[in-house]
Design an enzyme around this catalytic site. Structure first.
Site, PDB file in Angstrom:
ATOM      1  N   ARG A  32      71.977  98.145  42.073  1.00 12.36           N
ATOM      2  CA  ARG A  32      71.348  97.768  43.332  1.00 12.36           C
ATOM      3  C   ARG A  32      70.115  98.597  43.677  1.00 12.36           C
ATOM      4  O   ARG A  32      69.055  98.055  43.950  1.00 12.36           O
ATOM      5  CB  ARG A  32      72.380  97.889  44.468  1.00 12.36           C
ATOM      6  CG  ARG A  32      71.910  97.258  45.763  1.00 12.36           C
ATOM      7  CD  ARG A  32      72.923  97.468  46.889  1.00 12.36           C
ATOM      8  NE  ARG A  32      74.261  97.047  46.531  1.00 12.36           N
ATOM      9  CZ  ARG A  32      75.324  97.235  47.307  1.00 12.36           C
ATOM     10  NH1 ARG A  32      75.185  97.849  48.471  1.00 12.36           N
ATOM     11  NH2 ARG A  32      76.513  96.824  46.923  1.00 12.36           N
ATOM     12  N   HIS A  78      72.894  86.324  42.174  1.00 13.42           N
ATOM     13  CA  HIS A  78      72.986  87.465  43.096  1.00 13.42           C
ATOM     14  C   HIS A  78      73.943  87.129  44.240  1.00 13.42           C
ATOM     15  O   HIS A  78      73.522  86.630  45.288  1.00 13.42           O
ATOM     16  CB  HIS A  78      71.588  87.788  43.649  1.00 13.42           C
ATOM     17  CG  HIS A  78      71.475  89.148  44.272  1.00 13.42           C
ATOM     18  ND1 HIS A  78      71.455  90.314  43.529  1.00 13.42           N
ATOM     19  CD2 HIS A  78      71.374  89.540  45.566  1.00 13.42           C
ATOM     20  CE1 HIS A  78      71.328  91.352  44.336  1.00 13.42           C
ATOM     21  NE2 HIS A  78      71.286  90.904  45.589  1.00 13.42           N
ATOM     22  N   TYR A 122      60.841  77.632  56.557  1.00 11.42           N
ATOM     23  CA  TYR A 122      59.453  77.300  56.890  1.00 11.42           C
ATOM     24  C   TYR A 122      58.460  77.746  55.812  1.00 11.42           C
ATOM     25  O   TYR A 122      57.398  77.140  55.663  1.00 11.42           O
ATOM     26  CB  TYR A 122      59.053  77.943  58.223  1.00 11.42           C
ATOM     27  CG  TYR A 122      59.885  77.480  59.394  1.00 11.42           C
ATOM     28  CD1 TYR A 122      59.919  76.137  59.758  1.00 11.42           C
ATOM     29  CD2 TYR A 122      60.638  78.386  60.131  1.00 11.42           C
ATOM     30  CE1 TYR A 122      60.688  75.706  60.833  1.00 11.42           C
ATOM     31  CE2 TYR A 122      61.410  77.967  61.207  1.00 11.42           C
ATOM     32  CZ  TYR A 122      61.434  76.621  61.555  1.00 11.42           C
ATOM     33  OH  TYR A 122      62.185  76.205  62.610  1.00 11.42           O
TER      34      TYR A 122
END
EC number: 5.6.2.2
Length: 875
Positions: A32, A78, A122
């Site tokens: 990570r 993921h 968006y």
């Protein structure tokens, strides 16, 4: 008991906590928080880029909704929250976050004022053009693929990047127990550094810094000072100061000054910066500002700070630098995963790892391309043979009842080579031969034997290929493949050619994506290193019994003849005397070992320089010594090299070995060097290689010589082992690590001494009583020290009255071990010799004082060699 109860296994909560937390820590570190040194990517970045690549979301195609990409990433690769993945995408699309953006975004992706990006439904994204260079040749088996979280997909373990991305875009992350913070750099400069490393793998950090002068931030600004950069590139850790680019403009009419800020430091929020300045003005912590406004627009940043009439713009700006984020520190901590393990790496380590990765990628790509080229050439060979034998082959096919029988007949019959013969002769019969091809196929005895794959290709041949033009095209393609195969074999067979390919590809990336540096690097007053102003010279460092320390130039002491009266080395307080003396360079480190077994570090030039008659300064004013703690041993160190050991000996005969790097970068408070028992103290310290021999000399004239390897290396906070078995009342006075031949010079309290060849001292076992080193009598007194010398050396001796004499070693006779010696220095009544030091720098004859070295009758005689039985060794 129920089935459920039988499945419950009692565990120790302490062991379970250890195991679970370790698993969690390693998962965070490897999976990570830390980037891989090869491609500079964390797993989430790698998965996002790979998912976009699989989607065909390329730089020259239409944008795709961010939500589409996020869904693919969390669904396939993921298994974490969508916000974490989207935040990663947003950062890779922000021009103020990455020096070279990897994602091309369309829509609101946030701002340098801290505005959040629009929701993922968006915004739209696609890969940036440079991102394709990170995944170039991914389909050519250049890297290993591993299973995803549920084993249903394959993902690359690392990207086959052509870009040294770890340095170019930097990285930051907090793991468990460690963190990384690597600044971005200029692509052109980093590639130049890589090319310099390819040309010379032994290049120094300084050599690399000629190409990579420092970080290059996307927000530009100014790096104030080079020292932090140098330290970070050399050690992997450092701190740089980033300052906003500002200028003070003067109104020609009114004479009022205005501060204009065009660039701010990396990762600074502009809106919060302006709020902070306003807050300081309101609280009157910064005076002289009359107005503040943000005039930034699409053309660039512009923060306007109007200065009052009675204020000075430069003074106001300096106050803002010190109290706001117009100047910030950036802590560099270059930690990355190297072979799957977290490691702090310097600049050369990172570049070397990238070049090594490129070497592996290009090698694997070449092997893949060679296999594909040979497979294609194998088919073209068959088609060329078929065209050379077109009539009999057509006849064979026409008479075959089925395609299968036609294929069998094609394989069974040998065929004339035709034009293929000349091409194969030029390229080599085996050049285009696939590795899997059995020996009975291909060219044999001047004829060609087809494989089943080749026979099928002939059967699939369209009739239009029989035209003359198509025939020529086929032969041209075959020739090109043979040339390609020859080049691929040359790459695999020559390390130099392989590195040429890597160089050419790096130069192409530089040409395509390289740009000018944005961040300016300036020197500041802090860069004027005190060490750079200190002349390197050999000096004499003295430490008195009561703790006064100083250094004097070695040139102040002129060599005198044996028996001279010497010169005063120091003005000594009553009941004080010099008991530690060494010759070092002003730039050396001084490791100061104390009576309590602690070690402190200083530079020689940090000690007080004093005249010959001055006392110096108390060392307690220079080091944080505790009450009743005094320095008993000092050691000059030029470099803290790997593999070098520090060997210590105490008065009670204990010895200990510790690696030198344990004493690098000591804190001001020092650290424990050796644990001492009550009444013991450290008397000698030396540097060893790990394979040397060691000699311990006692006050009663005994010596033991043993191999250093009999003492294992220990940590700092340990006691050590026995080195010599001492008699009652005896103590160790000197530690010597003999090097080469030479001789051992031994000195006694009453000014006597002698030279004895090193070979005269037999090597025995550790922890024995040893053998006679010098005959101790009432006439010459107890042994005060011993040093190894050569004929060209000189020695310095000092008494408890502060008298110092420098004498040529060549004037002292070489005798056996069992002798008393000759007078080296004449001492006054109640004056004793307390220190002895070797000086390995000869002095010109013109500089020597001519002092009568004759002795009183009998004084200069060497005691006759006496047969003295060495005491038996005790194991």
């Amino acid at each position: 008991m129920s089935d459920l109860a039988r499945e419950i296994t009692p565990v120790n909560i302490e062991e379970e906590l250890k195991s679970s937390y370790l698993d969690y820590a390693m998962s965070v570190i490897v999976g990570r928080a830390l980037p891989d040194v090869r491609d500079g990517l964390k797993p989430v970045h790698r998965r996002v880029l790979y998912a976009m690549n699989v989607l065909g979301n390329d730089w020259n195609k239409a944008y795709k909704k961010s939500a589409r990409v996020v869904g693919d990433v969390i669904g396939k690769y993921h298994p974490h929250g969508d916000s974490a993945v989207y935040d990663t995408i947003v950062r890779m699309a922000q021009p103020f976050s990455l020096r070279y953006m990897l994602v091309d975004g369309q829509g609101n992706f946030g701002s340098i004022d801290g505005d959040s990006a629009a929701a993922m439904r968006y915004t739209e994204i696609r890969l940036a053009k440079i991102a394709h260079e990170l995944m170039a040749d991914l389909e050519k088996e250049t890297v290993d693929f591993v299973d995803n979280y549920d084993g249903t997909e394959k993902i690359p373990d690392v990207m086959p990047t052509k870009i040294p991305n770890l340095l170019v875009n930097g990285s930051s992350g907090i793991a468990v127990g460690m963190a990384t913070n690597i600044p971005p750099h200029n692509l052109t400069e980093v590639i130049n550094g890589c090319l310099a490393y390819i040309d010379d793998e032994d290049i120094s950090i300084e050599g690399l810094m000629e190409h990579i002068p420092g970080p290059d931030f996307p927000t530009a600004a100014i790096i104030n000072g080079r020292r932090g950069i140098e330290e970070a590139y050399r050690t992997g850790r450092g701190k740089v100061y980033i300052r906003a680019r500002a200028e003070v403009e003067v109104d020609a009419k009114t004479g009022r000054e205005t501060i204009i800020v065009h660039e701010i430091p990396y990762q600074v929020n502009k809106a919060r910066l302006i709020e902070k300045i306003a807050e300081l003005v309101k609280e009157k912590r910064v005076e002289g500002i009359s107005a503040l406004r943000d005039e930034s627009d699409k053309d660039g940043m512009r923060i306007v700070i109007e200065v009052k009439r009675d204020a000075v713009g430069e003074v106001v700006l300096n106050n803002l630098y010190s109290q706001t984020q117009l100047q910030v520190s950036f802590g560099i901590n270059m930690v990355a995963l190297h072979h799957g393990q977290p490691k702090i790496m310097n600049l050369k380590d990172i570049i070397a790892a990238f070049v090594r990765h490129r070497r592996e990628v290009v090698t694997r790509r070449t092997i893949f391309e060679l296999r594909k080229a040979r497979d294609r050439a194998h088919i073209l060979e068959a088609l060329a043979v078929a065209l050379a034998n077109i009539d009999p082959i057509i006849e064979l096919i026409r008479h075959a009842p089925t395609p299968a029988e036609a294929k069998t007949a094609l394989v069974a019959n040998p065929w004339q080579l035709g034009n293929v013969a000349a091409m194969l002769e030029r390229a080599g019969d085996d050049a285009a031969r696939p590795e899997w091809l059995e020996p009975e196929f291909g060219v044999r005895d001047g004829l060609y034997y087809l494989t089943e794959q080749q026979a099928q290709a002939i059967l699939d041949l369209r009739l239009q290929k029989l035209t003359g033009l198509e025939h020529e095209k086929l032969l041209d393609e075959y020739k090109e493949l043979l040339d390609q195969i020859a080049e691929l074999l040359r790459i695999l067979g020559s390390a130099d050619r392989l590195m040429e390919v890597i160089r050419e590809e790096l130069e192409l990336v530089r040409e395509q994506f390289g740009d000018k540096r944005r961040t300016e690097i300036t020197a500041n007053s802090a860069d004027i290193n005190l060490e750079d102003l200190i002349t390197q010279e050999d000096v004499v460092v003295t430490l008195s019994h009561q703790g006064y320390v100083k250094y004097q130039p070695l040139s102040e002491y002129e060599a005198q003849r044996r028996g001279g009266k010497g010169k005063s080395a120091a003005r000594i307080k009553e009941e004080d005397f010099i008991d530690r003396l060494l010759v070092a360079n002003t730039h050396d480190h001084i490791l100061c070992f104390s009576s309590r077994g602690r070690v402190y570090s200083m530079k020689v030039y940090q000690l007080p320089e004093a005249t010959r008659g001055a006392r110096g300064r108390p060392i307690v004013n220079l080091l944080p010594l505790e009450q009743d703690e005094r320095i008993t041993a000092i050691l000059p160190v030029t470099e803290f090299e790997e593999g070098v050991k520090v060997f210590m000996a105490t008065a009670n005969g204990t010895v200990k070995k510790t690696v030198l790097t344990e004493f690098n970068r000591l804190r001001t408070a020092g650290k424990v060097a050796i644990k001492l028992v009550d009444g013991d103290e450290l008397i000698g310290v030396d540097l060893t290689s790990g394979e040397d021999e060691v000699m311990l000399f006692s006050a009663e004239g005994k010596v033991v010589r043993f191999k250093e390897s009999s003492v294992r290396a220990m940590g700092c906070n340990t006691t050590g082992v026995r080195g010599i078995r001492l008699g009652e009342g005896d103590k160790v006075v000197s530690l010597i690590v003999p090097r080469g031949d030479g001789a051992i010079l031994t000195a006694t309290q009453n000014g006597y001494g002698k030279r004895t060849a090193v070979a005269e001292y037999p090597t025995k076992s550790r922890a024995t009583k040893g053998v006679i080193s010098i005959k101790v009598t009432e006439r010459n007194g107890l042994v005060v020290g011993a040093v190894q010398v050569d004929d060209c050396d000189q020695i310095m001796m000092i008494t408890d009255a502060g008298t110092l004499v420098r004498t040529r070693v060549s004037e002292i006779s070489i005798v056996g071990r069992n002798t008393q010696g000759v007078i080296l220095i004449r001492t006054a009544e109640d004056e004793n010799v307390v220190g002895l030091q070797r000086v390995a720098e000869p002095v010109d004859e013109e500089d020597l004082d001519t002092i009568d070295g004759s002795a009183a009758e009998g004084d200069d005689e060497i005691a006759p060699e006496v047969d003295v039985d060495d005491e038996p060794e005790e194991e």
